[in-house]
Design a protein around this motif. Sequence first.
Motif, PDB file in Angstrom:
ATOM      1  N   LEU A  13       0.749  -1.288   0.014  1.00  0.00           N
ATOM      2  CA  LEU A  13      -0.073   0.118  -0.064  1.00  0.00           C
ATOM      3  C   LEU A  13       0.876   1.307   0.185  1.00  0.00           C
ATOM      4  CD1 LEU A  13      -2.880  -1.049   2.346  1.00  0.00           C
ATOM      5  CD2 LEU A  13      -3.143  -0.426   0.047  1.00  0.00           C
ATOM      6  N   GLY A  66       0.184   2.409  -8.790  1.00  0.00           N
ATOM      7  CA  GLY A  66      -1.101   1.749  -8.349  1.00  0.00           C
ATOM      8  C   GLY A  66      -1.548   0.846  -9.643  1.00  0.00           C
ATOM      9  N   ARG A  78      -6.363  -1.604  -6.069  1.00  0.00           N
ATOM     10  CA  ARG A  78      -4.863  -1.139  -5.878  1.00  0.00           C
ATOM     11  C   ARG A  78      -4.585   0.125  -6.638  1.00  0.00           C
ATOM     12  NH1 ARG A  78      -2.476  -3.958  -2.396  1.00  0.00           N
ATOM     13  NH2 ARG A  78      -2.793  -6.003  -2.005  1.00  0.00           N
ATOM     14  N   TYR A  81      -6.137   2.873  -4.762  1.00  0.00           N
ATOM     15  CA  TYR A  81      -5.224   2.935  -3.398  1.00  0.00           C
ATOM     16  C   TYR A  81      -3.938   3.837  -3.954  1.00  0.00           C
ATOM     17  CZ  TYR A  81      -8.066  -0.167  -1.141  1.00  0.00           C
ATOM     18  OH  TYR A  81      -9.180  -0.905  -0.167  1.00  0.00           O
ATOM     19  N   ALA A  85      -3.035   6.913  -1.956  1.00  0.00           N
ATOM     20  CA  ALA A  85      -1.651   7.042  -1.433  1.00  0.00           C
ATOM     21  C   ALA A  85      -0.808   8.430  -1.908  1.00  0.00           C
ATOM     22  CB  ALA A  85      -1.024   5.651  -1.454  1.00  0.00           C
ATOM     23  N   LEU A 127      -5.480   6.443   3.121  1.00  0.00           N
ATOM     24  CA  LEU A 127      -5.563   4.959   3.041  1.00  0.00           C
ATOM     25  C   LEU A 127      -6.368   4.384   3.988  1.00  0.00           C
ATOM     26  CD1 LEU A 127      -2.278   3.821   2.107  1.00  0.00           C
ATOM     27  CD2 LEU A 127      -4.164   3.621   0.555  1.00  0.00           C
ATOM     28  N   ALA A 132      -8.754   1.042   3.139  1.00  0.00           N
ATOM     29  CA  ALA A 132      -7.818   0.032   2.714  1.00  0.00           C
ATOM     30  C   ALA A 132      -7.347  -0.776   3.892  1.00  0.00           C
ATOM     31  CB  ALA A 132      -6.451   0.964   2.184  1.00  0.00           C
TER      32      ALA A 132
END
Length: 167
Positions: A13, A66, A78, A81, A85, A127, A132
């Motif tokens: 992550l 990602g 992802r 995310y 992020a 996140l 997440a």
Amino acid sequence: MGLLGETWEAFLLMIPAMVANGSAVLVRHGTPIDFRKTLWDGRRVLGDGKTFEGLLVALSFATIMGGVLAAATGEAPRLAYGFLAGLGAMLGDMAGSFVKRRLNLARGAPLPVVDQLDFVAGAALLLYLAGAPLGIYGLVLVSALILVLHRATNLAAHRLGLKDVPW
Ligand code: CTP
Ligand code: MG
């Protein structure tokens, strides 16, 4: 999820956040996000080290990373995310600069731990808010790893003559 699995997940992550933080440096000159404005203390809001260009590069690279992680793992979230992020990393980075300016530290002056982990904190917050699967122990271990890696890479860059100071 065991500690190893949680740490691995936190690492995955945080990869786009690290990419964001590392790629913003590619921008040498740009338009300052604070438009050169100063606050009540006569110091810049953020300083010349936070630019729109750096933000754009960081968000782009984080989102691409990602996408790569989504493709590699087959886990579609992802991609989002990665973008989150990257955004969180840049917000945390700006918060760090805001604090440094209030402490009367010039752009680029070191503020240990804050310099290395402001982006991690910002990414972790976004996140977490997005739901997440980021566990606290995984986050702490990855943060420790990032601190150690920073020291190692800065020391190496100093020995190679790329950096004036070993921190
Ligand atoms: N950078 C940028 N835009 C951002 C973040 C970073 O252009 N939003 C670039 C700047 O060239 C900056 C470099 O990346 O100098 C390194 O980032 P950082 O270490 O966070 O900034 P500093 O120059 O050390 O400034 P500060 O004291 O505010 O941390
Ligand atoms: Mg810095």
